[in-house]
Motif scaffolding. Structure first.
Motif, PDB file in Angstrom:
ATOM      1  N   GLU A   1      44.930 -29.094 -48.698  1.00  0.00           N
ATOM      2  CA  GLU A   1      44.587 -29.323 -50.111  1.00  0.00           C
ATOM      3  C   GLU A   1      45.371 -30.510 -50.659  1.00  0.00           C
ATOM      4  O   GLU A   1      44.877 -31.268 -51.491  1.00  0.00           O
ATOM      5  CB  GLU A   1      44.922 -28.076 -50.949  1.00  0.00           C
ATOM      6  N   THR A   2      46.597 -30.647 -50.181  1.00  0.00           N
ATOM      7  CA  THR A   2      47.424 -31.748 -50.695  1.00  0.00           C
ATOM      8  C   THR A   2      46.915 -33.094 -50.176  1.00  0.00           C
ATOM      9  O   THR A   2      46.931 -34.085 -50.910  1.00  0.00           O
ATOM     10  CB  THR A   2      48.894 -31.528 -50.306  1.00  0.00           C
ATOM     11  N   ASP A   3      46.456 -33.126 -48.920  1.00  0.00           N
ATOM     12  CA  ASP A   3      45.837 -34.364 -48.414  1.00  0.00           C
ATOM     13  C   ASP A   3      44.680 -34.769 -49.336  1.00  0.00           C
ATOM     14  O   ASP A   3      44.551 -35.932 -49.725  1.00  0.00           O
ATOM     15  CB  ASP A   3      45.295 -34.153 -46.987  1.00  0.00           C
ATOM     16  N   ASP A   4      43.849 -33.772 -49.685  1.00  0.00           N
ATOM     17  CA  ASP A   4      42.723 -34.067 -50.594  1.00  0.00           C
ATOM     18  C   ASP A   4      43.238 -34.566 -51.948  1.00  0.00           C
ATOM     19  O   ASP A   4      42.680 -35.492 -52.526  1.00  0.00           O
ATOM     20  CB  ASP A   4      41.872 -32.807 -50.818  1.00  0.00           C
ATOM     21  N   LEU A   5      44.327 -33.935 -52.415  1.00  0.00           N
ATOM     22  CA  LEU A   5      44.890 -34.320 -53.712  1.00  0.00           C
ATOM     23  C   LEU A   5      45.361 -35.782 -53.702  1.00  0.00           C
ATOM     24  O   LEU A   5      45.139 -36.536 -54.654  1.00  0.00           O
ATOM     25  CB  LEU A   5      46.063 -33.387 -54.063  1.00  0.00           C
ATOM     26  N   VAL A   6      46.010 -36.171 -52.597  1.00  0.00           N
ATOM     27  CA  VAL A   6      46.499 -37.561 -52.498  1.00  0.00           C
ATOM     28  C   VAL A   6      45.329 -38.523 -52.709  1.00  0.00           C
ATOM     29  O   VAL A   6      45.415 -39.487 -53.479  1.00  0.00           O
ATOM     30  CB  VAL A   6      47.162 -37.826 -51.128  1.00  0.00           C
ATOM     31  N   MET A   7      44.215 -38.223 -52.031  1.00  0.00           N
ATOM     32  CA  MET A   7      43.068 -39.126 -52.145  1.00  0.00           C
ATOM     33  C   MET A   7      42.531 -39.115 -53.582  1.00  0.00           C
ATOM     34  O   MET A   7      42.204 -40.151 -54.138  1.00  0.00           O
ATOM     35  CB  MET A   7      41.949 -38.699 -51.168  1.00  0.00           C
ATOM     36  N   GLU A   8      42.474 -37.903 -54.162  1.00  0.00           N
ATOM     37  CA  GLU A   8      41.945 -37.784 -55.531  1.00  0.00           C
ATOM     38  C   GLU A   8      42.806 -38.568 -56.532  1.00  0.00           C
ATOM     39  O   GLU A   8      42.291 -39.178 -57.468  1.00  0.00           O
ATOM     40  CB  GLU A   8      41.926 -36.293 -55.911  1.00  0.00           C
ATOM     41  N   LEU A   9      44.120 -38.587 -56.304  1.00  0.00           N
ATOM     42  CA  LEU A   9      45.016 -39.263 -57.250  1.00  0.00           C
ATOM     43  C   LEU A   9      45.153 -40.765 -56.955  1.00  0.00           C
ATOM     44  O   LEU A   9      45.963 -41.449 -57.558  1.00  0.00           O
ATOM     45  CB  LEU A   9      46.398 -38.608 -57.237  1.00  0.00           C
ATOM     46  N   GLY A  10      44.383 -41.241 -55.981  1.00  0.00           N
ATOM     47  CA  GLY A  10      44.392 -42.678 -55.711  1.00  0.00           C
ATOM     48  C   GLY A  10      45.562 -43.119 -54.844  1.00  0.00           C
ATOM     49  O   GLY A  10      45.941 -44.292 -54.848  1.00  0.00           O
ATOM     50  N   GLY A  11      46.139 -42.183 -54.081  1.00  0.00           N
ATOM     51  CA  GLY A  11      47.249 -42.540 -53.191  1.00  0.00           C
ATOM     52  C   GLY A  11      46.777 -42.715 -51.763  1.00  0.00           C
ATOM     53  O   GLY A  11      45.577 -42.650 -51.456  1.00  0.00           O
TER      54      GLY A  11
END
Ligand SMILES: Cc1cc2nc3c(=O)[nH]c(=O)nc-3n(C[C@H](O)[C@H](O)[C@H](O)COP(=O)(O)OP(=O)(O)OC[C@H]3O[C@@H](n4cnc5c(N)ncnc54)[C@H](O)[C@@H]3O)c2cc1C
Length: 452
Positions: free
Chosen positions: A396-406
């Motif tokens: 989920e955190t990998d997905d979050l990184v992408m969502e936050l533009g990282g």
């Protein structure tokens, strides 16, 4: 005796090869949540020439080769996903040259950060390298192969930006040098020759780094760790912007963690100050506290948490015990500093959902050009459900990184695929061409950065 085992013993000697199940077992795991992957052989070469001979043989036999340093990424990056030979590089640990005046060291890539630090303490205490917060067994080559960063990231950037030269064994066995060492000069610069930087960030899938010239930096006589605390996470980007403007700190890390309970929901900025005299220390402290941080104190939104701590750093590894099973893995990312508040809030939510006390940390890179932000998830190794919770939280955190533009840093295979699914098709094709050109038989750390 099987052919590959026999060839390996001829190259490195019988004592440094194994195909015994109990030894392969120790190479089948790392400290994170990845399921075990067994190699068929482990070999520990001593020289670049031995590495080259092994790689040539592996090409003939079409068997995978996985370089291993300290095995400390936690993300399964040195696990043999397709079996084959694990090349344990820790015997290649010689310090070849220490050039004090030009401030560099030439070192074999299997040397550990701990060894280099100890060597400098003894032989050149006025010099230091940028040491990652990883356990000291982490190697110089392994850290470069994933674009690591250390405690000089604020003034000098990524460790992979601190190179003066490289020696690499290509996947087809040629030994190549890059930088001034390639033209027979001293190992003092990578520039201004054409850029052939195809080996950093590739997880060993384009070649095996065997020697490195690493820049060293002044190591000041005095050092202290001060801690500034705020409750409101939205202040962190501003505070870091102010601190990087004065440029007086050697290292800046913002962090927050649910344990101990008194620290929960507080945001700490660890500020490492160094100097060669008491006056220099005092000057830097004044620039940081009186000039930049006092307004937060006056407004009642910030406070000094601790002053002059002996270089105690925020240690994400402490979170390994939150679940009483000794396990933890983290997602690292390279993020804009402005993303800190959202990284913290969303990360804490993921942790709560998976019943894991949150631990987050952002180390400033450059003059706030970015930060390495990490979310750490503890698990109990003896409890499959706990491991699965951590695994789910990591995904989920990998997905979050992408969502936050990282950008995910040292991504596990899941994260690599996520990154490649978003990648510009021309860039992806370029990656594929480079890999096919360098590694026509696909033997180098297969499964990593594998373009479909
Ligand atoms: C508690 C903790 C804190 C950490 N803090 C930091 C930190 O502050 N900064 C940071 O950068 N990292 C950090 N890490 C992550 C990691 O441990 C380090 O980056 C470490 O330096 C990786 O080196 P290694 O020798 O363990 O690499 P390994 O895990 O052995 O290898 C990493 C990757 O590189 C490949 N590889 C290894 N050696 C070579 C070589 N010579 N040539 C080509 N490819 C190679 C491997 O196949 C693998 O894909 C931390 C880890 C832990 C557990």
């Amino acid at each position: 005796m099987d052919k590959i085992y026999s060839a390996l013993t001829q190259i490195v000697g019988e004592d440094y090869v194994s195909n015994r199940p109990e030894e392969l077992f120790t190479y089948s795991k790392d400290l994170g949540t990845s399921p075990p992957q067994f190699p068929e052989y482990v070999a520990a070469p001593r020289t670049a020439e031995e590495v080259s001979r092994i790689v040539r043989m592996a090409n003939q036999e079409k068997v995978a080769v996985v370089p291993l340093g300290g095995g400390m990424t936690l993300a399964g990056l040195a696990l043999p996903l397709r079996g084959g030979i694990v090349l344990d590089l820790k015997r290649m640990d010689r310090i070849i040259e220490l050039n004090e005046k030009a401030r560099y060291v030439v070192i074999e890539a299997g040397a550990s950060h701990g060894k280099l630090t100890a060597h400098l303490h003894k032989h050149a205490p006025h010099l230091m390298h940028s040491e990652p917060g990883a356990p000291p067994a982490a190697t110089i080559g392994g850290n470069l192969a994933i674009h690591g960063q250390g405690d000089l990231a604020h003034p000098y950037g990524f460790n992979s930006d601190m190179l003066n030269g490289l020696e690499v064994v290509l996947p087809t066995g040629e030994i190549c040098r890059f930088g001034s060492c390639a033209i027979g000069c001293a190992w003092y610069t990578l520039h201004p020759l054409p850029d052939l930087g195809l080996f950093l960030g590739w997880n060993g899938s384009t070649g095996i780094i065997t020697k490195v010239s690493l820049r060293l930096f002044p190591c000041k006589k005095f050092r202290e760790m001060d801690i500034f605390v705020v409750e409101d996470e939205t202040l962190i980007p501003d505070v870091l912007f102010a601190l990087t403007h004065v440029g007086m700190a050697e290292d800046l890390v913002a962090w927050s963690s649910a344990i101990p309970p008194f620290a929960n929901e507080l945001h700490h900025i660890s500020i490492n100050i160094t100097g060669d005299s008491k006056e220099e220390m005092e000057f830097k402290r004044r620039q940081i506290f009186d000039i930049k941080l006092s307004k937060y104190i006056r407004d009642g939104v910030g406070a000094i948490g601790a002053v002059a701590q002996p270089s105690e750093r925020p240690q994400i590894s402490k979170s390994a015990d939150w679940k009483k099973g000794g396990g933890f893995e983290y997602v690292g990312s390279i993020m804009p500093v402005a993303a800190y508040p959202e990284c913290y809030r969303r990360g804490a939510e993921i942790s709560t959902r998976h019943d894991i006390p949150y631990t987050v940390l952002g180390r400033v890179i450059g003059a706030a050009h970015g930060m390495m932000f990490s979310w750490s998830y503890a698990f109990n190794r003896a409890d499959d459900r706990s491991v699965q919770h951590a695994r789910d939280a990591l995904h989920e955190t990998d997905d979050l990184v992408m969502e936050l533009g990282g950008t995910i840093w040292k991504p596990a295979v899941f994260g690599q695929q996520l990154l490649m699914s978003r990648m510009d098709p021309n860039t992806l094709q370029m990656m594929k061409k480079v890999k096919t050109m360098l590694d026509p038989n696909g033997i180098m750390n297969p499964g990593n950065w594998e373009v479909a």
